[in-house]
Design a protein around this motif. Sequence first.
Motif, short mmCIF file in Angstrom:
data_model
loop_
_atom_site.label_atom_id
_atom_site.label_comp_id
_atom_site.label_asym_id
_atom_site.label_seq_id
_atom_site.Cartn_x
_atom_site.Cartn_y
_atom_site.Cartn_z
N ALA A 275 0.83 -1.21 0.00
CA ALA A 275 0.00 0.00 0.00
C ALA A 275 0.87 1.25 0.00
O ALA A 275 0.55 2.24 -0.67
CB ALA A 275 -0.93 -0.02 1.22
N GLN A 276 1.99 1.22 0.71
CA GLN A 276 2.91 2.36 0.72
C GLN A 276 3.45 2.65 -0.68
O GLN A 276 3.53 3.80 -1.11
CB GLN A 276 4.09 2.08 1.66
N VAL A 277 3.81 1.57 -1.39
CA VAL A 277 4.33 1.74 -2.75
C VAL A 277 3.27 2.35 -3.65
O VAL A 277 3.55 3.24 -4.46
CB VAL A 277 4.81 0.39 -3.33
N LEU A 278 2.02 1.89 -3.49
CA LEU A 278 0.93 2.42 -4.31
C LEU A 278 0.76 3.92 -4.12
O LEU A 278 0.43 4.65 -5.05
CB LEU A 278 -0.38 1.73 -3.94
N LEU A 279 0.95 4.38 -2.91
CA LEU A 279 0.70 5.79 -2.61
C LEU A 279 1.92 6.67 -2.84
O LEU A 279 1.83 7.89 -2.74
CB LEU A 279 0.23 5.94 -1.16
#
Length: 417
Positions: A275-279
Amino acid sequence: MAQFFRRLSSSSVTAAAAAAALLGSGAAIRSAFASHREAPVETRPSAVIPRTSLAAWAAASSGDGRPGASGGEQQAAGVSNYRERRFQDFASVEFEGVPYMTPQDFLESVTQDRPRYRKRRLVLSQSELASALYKTPSRWWASSKLFRSLGSDGIISYAEYLFLLCILAKAKAGFEIAFKMLDLAKNQRVDKREFTVLNKMMSRQPGDLQPIDIDDMTPVQDTTLMLHFFGRSGNDKLDFKEFSKFMNNLQTEVLEIEFAEFSRGLQTISESEFAQVLLRYTHLSDENQQVYLQRVKEKLVREEGIKFEDFRLFFQFLNHLEDFTMAMKMYSLAGHSISQEEFQRAVKACVGYTLAPHLVATVFLLFDKDDDGHLSYHEFLSILKDRLRGLSSRPASTDTATEKFKRCVGQQMREES
């Protein structure tokens, strides 16, 4: 990054415009083709190529991506200078007064916030440049570690930097059309002279619609890409299958670096790290990003971890986000909310495969703001389009070490509270 080309006859405007629409902003393309109709071009294979086709693509690919924003508007807004500033920030070498990136510089420019510290650019002599370029492998030895293996041995021009950014953010189908546009001899292959059109087009301003005469062009400096594609003699030909392999390898190489940053040598990353990478690279503030991440942490029932292959397939799917947007609109018009099954069906329609179920479940946790088990797809599309734009257009971070430390402490305190 999806940042192609064609020779147009006056009778091919409609079909070419439709093809170009696959590559970028509709308004920029419509504007370019309006100019083309005013100045039709000869159909003989010699060489005068209108600026319009690649202009539309270049303007759409190097602007901010706002629907309806023409190249001129993007330039006026200053957005088109983001990439040039970032190139200047990361370019670590110079030859005959011209700055260049090394392969390592390019990778850092798309995976790091800031360039590494240096007092000044390294000024290369003719012999030093020749020595660095001599290490460029032919495309027969291509791999997803090409740029990492070359490191600082090689040079990448600003035009090529824009081209590589487009590769990271564009779908393969759009490049196949573009490749055919550049193929002036219509032999399903592109030679060095035809490929040089890219450098000329990409380095010109979006409003410049003057045709380019291939037979009367100043030779460009040989670079790592030129030698990789066309050999040391410059006489090799590049077909789309080979070009497609290069695209795939570059996308994989960047994703491997990004995955390794979170996996720390393990085979998987956690769902919250995914999720961090997505954001990343979005314009969400740190506080807003924490709201999304907290949603995943609170609702995730069991961590399975995400493998690199699942990670890679998801981010390559994002290069088809325009097609996916159309599929989502069809559901919206029919009054349907988007379940995980419908999400997977739309993904398969766009890319021909489905995504790992637990990865899709994580996406739904991240973008299910109503807690009803369905995707808030407007929010999903908005943020992920923002990510694709931010991947290549964000300015270098100005955070100091102290500011980063404060933010890290604040995040830790929020997690412990």
